[in-house]
Design a protein around this motif. Structure first.
Motif, PDB file in Angstrom:
ATOM      1  N   ARG A 113       1.873  15.420  -7.633  1.00  0.00           N
ATOM      2  CA  ARG A 113       2.166  14.976  -8.876  1.00  0.00           C
ATOM      3  C   ARG A 113       1.400  13.974  -9.459  1.00  0.00           C
ATOM      4  O   ARG A 113       1.278  13.587 -10.740  1.00  0.00           O
ATOM      5  CB  ARG A 113       3.865  14.581  -9.108  1.00  0.00           C
ATOM      6  CG  ARG A 113       4.618  15.485  -8.862  1.00  0.00           C
ATOM      7  CD  ARG A 113       6.064  15.136  -8.967  1.00  0.00           C
ATOM      8  NE  ARG A 113       7.083  16.207  -9.007  1.00  0.00           N
ATOM      9  CZ  ARG A 113       7.650  17.136  -9.873  1.00  0.00           C
ATOM     10  NH1 ARG A 113       6.834  17.143 -11.127  1.00  0.00           N
ATOM     11  NH2 ARG A 113       8.170  17.972  -9.801  1.00  0.00           N
ATOM     12  N   ALA A 141       7.876  27.743  -6.387  1.00  0.00           N
ATOM     13  CA  ALA A 141       8.595  27.223  -7.543  1.00  0.00           C
ATOM     14  C   ALA A 141       8.259  25.538  -7.342  1.00  0.00           C
ATOM     15  O   ALA A 141       8.244  24.850  -8.483  1.00  0.00           O
ATOM     16  CB  ALA A 141      10.121  27.396  -7.315  1.00  0.00           C
ATOM     17  N   ALA A 142       8.202  24.917  -6.167  1.00  0.00           N
ATOM     18  CA  ALA A 142       8.134  23.597  -6.231  1.00  0.00           C
ATOM     19  C   ALA A 142       6.766  22.977  -6.760  1.00  0.00           C
ATOM     20  O   ALA A 142       6.543  22.091  -7.309  1.00  0.00           O
ATOM     21  CB  ALA A 142       8.272  23.113  -4.865  1.00  0.00           C
ATOM     22  N   ARG A 145       6.487  23.422 -10.333  1.00  0.00           N
ATOM     23  CA  ARG A 145       7.054  22.256 -11.214  1.00  0.00           C
ATOM     24  C   ARG A 145       6.182  20.880 -11.435  1.00  0.00           C
ATOM     25  O   ARG A 145       6.595  20.082 -12.142  1.00  0.00           O
ATOM     26  CB  ARG A 145       8.545  21.862 -10.649  1.00  0.00           C
ATOM     27  CG  ARG A 145       9.554  22.840 -10.947  1.00  0.00           C
ATOM     28  CD  ARG A 145      10.669  22.627 -10.628  1.00  0.00           C
ATOM     29  NE  ARG A 145      11.811  23.682 -10.838  1.00  0.00           N
ATOM     30  CZ  ARG A 145      12.384  24.710 -10.134  1.00  0.00           C
ATOM     31  NH1 ARG A 145      11.930  24.792  -8.741  1.00  0.00           N
ATOM     32  NH2 ARG A 145      13.276  25.533 -10.577  1.00  0.00           N
ATOM     33  N   ARG A 146       5.227  20.831 -10.478  1.00  0.00           N
ATOM     34  CA  ARG A 146       4.418  19.741 -10.523  1.00  0.00           C
ATOM     35  C   ARG A 146       3.181  19.942 -11.820  1.00  0.00           C
ATOM     36  O   ARG A 146       2.581  18.880 -11.838  1.00  0.00           O
ATOM     37  CB  ARG A 146       3.685  19.619  -9.243  1.00  0.00           C
ATOM     38  CG  ARG A 146       4.203  19.369  -7.881  1.00  0.00           C
ATOM     39  CD  ARG A 146       3.522  19.210  -6.715  1.00  0.00           C
ATOM     40  NE  ARG A 146       4.315  18.981  -5.368  1.00  0.00           N
ATOM     41  CZ  ARG A 146       3.829  19.050  -4.335  1.00  0.00           C
ATOM     42  NH1 ARG A 146       2.618  19.098  -4.186  1.00  0.00           N
ATOM     43  NH2 ARG A 146       4.678  18.701  -3.288  1.00  0.00           N
ATOM     44  N   HIS A 147       3.199  21.042 -12.300  1.00  0.00           N
ATOM     45  CA  HIS A 147       2.370  21.253 -13.578  1.00  0.00           C
ATOM     46  C   HIS A 147       3.142  21.042 -14.691  1.00  0.00           C
ATOM     47  O   HIS A 147       4.297  21.321 -15.194  1.00  0.00           O
ATOM     48  CB  HIS A 147       1.670  22.483 -13.485  1.00  0.00           C
ATOM     49  CG  HIS A 147       1.041  22.792 -12.336  1.00  0.00           C
ATOM     50  ND1 HIS A 147      -0.020  21.882 -11.943  1.00  0.00           N
ATOM     51  CD2 HIS A 147       0.743  23.950 -11.429  1.00  0.00           C
ATOM     52  CE1 HIS A 147      -0.600  22.482 -10.814  1.00  0.00           C
ATOM     53  NE2 HIS A 147      -0.080  23.656 -10.508  1.00  0.00           N
ATOM     54  N   ARG A 148       2.481  20.274 -15.850  1.00  0.00           N
ATOM     55  CA  ARG A 148       3.047  20.080 -16.930  1.00  0.00           C
ATOM     56  C   ARG A 148       3.111  21.516 -17.872  1.00  0.00           C
ATOM     57  O   ARG A 148       3.930  21.464 -18.805  1.00  0.00           O
ATOM     58  CB  ARG A 148       2.322  19.173 -17.868  1.00  0.00           C
ATOM     59  CG  ARG A 148       2.460  17.397 -17.390  1.00  0.00           C
ATOM     60  CD  ARG A 148       1.739  16.658 -18.085  1.00  0.00           C
ATOM     61  NE  ARG A 148       1.970  16.703 -19.674  1.00  0.00           N
ATOM     62  CZ  ARG A 148       1.167  16.165 -20.353  1.00  0.00           C
ATOM     63  NH1 ARG A 148       0.073  15.299 -20.213  1.00  0.00           N
ATOM     64  NH2 ARG A 148       1.495  16.088 -21.724  1.00  0.00           N
ATOM     65  N   GLU A 150       2.352  26.005 -17.565  1.00  0.00           N
ATOM     66  CA  GLU A 150       1.784  27.225 -17.123  1.00  0.00           C
ATOM     67  C   GLU A 150       1.288  28.106 -18.228  1.00  0.00           C
ATOM     68  O   GLU A 150       1.838  28.318 -19.208  1.00  0.00           O
ATOM     69  CB  GLU A 150       2.720  27.932 -16.186  1.00  0.00           C
ATOM     70  CG  GLU A 150       2.015  29.140 -15.506  1.00  0.00           C
ATOM     71  CD  GLU A 150       3.258  30.004 -14.548  1.00  0.00           C
ATOM     72  OE1 GLU A 150       2.896  30.763 -14.429  1.00  0.00           O
ATOM     73  OE2 GLU A 150       4.412  29.713 -15.234  1.00  0.00           O
ATOM     74  N   ARG A 162       9.773  32.298 -16.826  1.00  0.00           N
ATOM     75  CA  ARG A 162      10.724  31.591 -17.304  1.00  0.00           C
ATOM     76  C   ARG A 162      11.820  31.614 -16.794  1.00  0.00           C
ATOM     77  O   ARG A 162      12.612  30.875 -16.552  1.00  0.00           O
ATOM     78  CB  ARG A 162      10.714  31.544 -18.976  1.00  0.00           C
ATOM     79  CG  ARG A 162       9.689  31.035 -19.646  1.00  0.00           C
ATOM     80  CD  ARG A 162       9.750  31.380 -21.207  1.00  0.00           C
ATOM     81  NE  ARG A 162       8.821  30.581 -22.019  1.00  0.00           N
ATOM     82  CZ  ARG A 162       8.418  30.570 -23.494  1.00  0.00           C
ATOM     83  NH1 ARG A 162       9.207  31.466 -23.841  1.00  0.00           N
ATOM     84  NH2 ARG A 162       7.534  29.776 -24.177  1.00  0.00           N
ATOM     85  N   VAL A 165      11.320  30.727 -12.733  1.00  0.00           N
ATOM     86  CA  VAL A 165      11.503  29.234 -12.528  1.00  0.00           C
ATOM     87  C   VAL A 165      11.742  28.460 -13.700  1.00  0.00           C
ATOM     88  O   VAL A 165      10.763  28.132 -14.629  1.00  0.00           O
ATOM     89  CB  VAL A 165      10.168  28.749 -11.788  1.00  0.00           C
ATOM     90  CG1 VAL A 165      10.180  27.263 -11.251  1.00  0.00           C
ATOM     91  CG2 VAL A 165       9.971  29.487 -10.721  1.00  0.00           C
ATOM     92  N   GLY A 167      13.277  25.887 -16.696  1.00  0.00           N
ATOM     93  CA  GLY A 167      13.126  24.425 -17.060  1.00  0.00           C
ATOM     94  C   GLY A 167      11.609  23.709 -17.000  1.00  0.00           C
ATOM     95  O   GLY A 167      11.529  22.606 -16.777  1.00  0.00           O
ATOM     96  N   ARG A 168      10.601  24.780 -17.251  1.00  0.00           N
ATOM     97  CA  ARG A 168       9.129  24.132 -17.249  1.00  0.00           C
ATOM     98  C   ARG A 168       8.765  24.885 -18.743  1.00  0.00           C
ATOM     99  O   ARG A 168       9.186  25.544 -19.288  1.00  0.00           O
ATOM    100  CB  ARG A 168       8.515  24.960 -16.133  1.00  0.00           C
ATOM    101  CG  ARG A 168       8.999  24.428 -14.836  1.00  0.00           C
ATOM    102  CD  ARG A 168       8.186  25.403 -13.800  1.00  0.00           C
ATOM    103  NE  ARG A 168       8.332  26.746 -14.108  1.00  0.00           N
ATOM    104  CZ  ARG A 168       7.132  27.702 -14.211  1.00  0.00           C
ATOM    105  NH1 ARG A 168       6.067  27.214 -14.344  1.00  0.00           N
ATOM    106  NH2 ARG A 168       7.732  28.845 -14.682  1.00  0.00           N
TER     107      ARG A 168
END
Length: 375
Positions: A113, A141-142, A145-148, A150, A162, A165, A167-168
């Motif tokens: 991150r 998935a982990a 979630r490090r990317h702002r 996709e 969506r 995964v 919540g992104r």
């Protein structure tokens, strides 16, 4: 580090993370020889007037190391060794651009991150997701979630991402590529008429096209593909297959063609977009399988047929050869925002957002962007 582009020294540095197989120096040499349409892979060098641009490099490796690297990449789904070799360059970036999940997952695994923001574009990830083992899904998935953000090329990929995964931020980014020049019209009644099919994507349905070619025996089919599926298809005698072609030869192939066909298997990533854009640019009547969200790219400018069904495909080809399908109007691809300049401009606007600017909703629209650039 080799930085390219006329942008000033105080401009943000964008590092384009390419796959190990994409050597930008070798690509430029191919472009100079007329083998490829774009000066760099996917034309990202077009942003060089706004940003300083640099590209990852493959580096030398012996056969044993190459085999080990590829084996690890196949197991993980991304090439972390290639990313590690470019770690200094990647860490120096203000923003990192990626073209597929094979790059952005590797960058996330390497930098975590705390690294530069990443424009994380996925292509085949969501087609592969249902068959992934549970441990790999958790890992992917982990890392996602490090990317702002996709980016994906189709509404089908958007929905799948969506849901898998949540919540992104996931955004539709229409793909664009260099359109071929409009070529002189060849009468559909030319003897023999020529049906052109181009592409190497894994979701081309070459066995179905082989069956259609056998049905439309009055036409000659030219298939330009070096893919394994194309090599293994049982082509009838009226089909000529070529593994590759130069830029000039591709233009000549469209000039000689009475129509173009893009046969597709069901997929999620709008397979066939480049071939469709080439056909639209050349002004050829186009028959396309309705799969993967491709209709958003060609609706109203092509005959869309159900994937996997022989009779509608044959009927579409015969209608095109009989002159019952019109070719695309001039500048059709550009009018839909499918030019390469529009595609790179979408990346530019996402980058401005990653650097603290506002989000531009026009990024996801199938409409031109190049006429109203960001500063």
């Amino acid at each position: 580090m080799s930085v390219v582009g006329p942008a000033g020294a105080d401009s943000p540095l964008v590092v384009v993370a390419l796959s190990h197989e994409h050597d930008v120096a070798a690509w430029r040499a191919r472009h100079e020889r007329g083998e490829v349409l774009d000066a760099t892979p996917y034309g990202y060098e077009r942003a060089g007037d706004r940003f300083r641009m640099a590209w990852t490099e493959p580096g030398a490796e012996g056969p044993l190391v190459a085999r080990a690297r590829r084996a690890l990449a196949a197991r993980l789904g991304f090439d972390v060794v290639h990313a590690w070799r470019n770690r200094a360059l990647l860490r120096s970036a203000d923003v990192i651009w990626t073209h597929t999940e094979r790059e952005h997952l590797a960058v996330a695994a390497l930098l975590g991150r705390g690294g530069p923001p990443v424009l994380a574009q996925s292509v085949w990830l969501w087609d592969a997701w249902p068959s992934m083992r549970p441990w790999r899904r958790r890992l992917v998935a982990a890392l996602l979630r490090r990317h702002r953000v996709e980016a994906v090329h189709s509404a089908e990929n958007l929905a799948a991402s969506r849901a898998a995964v949540p919540g992104r931020r996931v955004q539709l980014v229409p793909f664009g590529s260099t359109a071929l020049p409009r070529v002189a019209h060849r009468p559909a009644a030319a003897d023999p008429p020529v049906v052109l099919a181009v592409g190497n994507d894994v979701d081309r349905d070459w066995p179905l096209l082989a069956r259609a070619a056998a049905e439309v025996s009055e036409a000659r089919f030219l298939v330009i593909s070096g893919s394994r599926a194309a090599r293994r298809a049982e082509w009838p005698g009226n089909v000529d297959r070529r593994a590759r072609t130069s830029r000039a030869e591709l233009v000549a192939a469209f000039s000689a063609a009475s129509c173009a066909v893009v046969p597709l298997r069901p997929n999620l990533h709008a397979s066939g977009t480049t071939s469709c854009i080439e056909a639209l640019g050349a002004g050829r009547p186009l028959v396309v399988s309705r799969a993967g969200g491709i209709e958003a790219y060609v609706e109203g400018a092509a005959r869309l047929v159900p994937p996997g069904e022989l009779e509608p495909l044959v009927a579409g080809i015969r209608d095109a050869l009989a002159g019952r399908l019109a070719g695309a109007r001039p500048c059709e691809a550009e009018a839909r925002g499918l030019g390469q300049g529009d595609y790179v401009e979408r990346y530019v606007r996402i980058t401005r957002w990653l650097l603290g600017g506002p989000w531009d909703s026009r990024i996801s629209a199938f409409a031109p962007l190049t006429g109203a650039r960001t500063p």
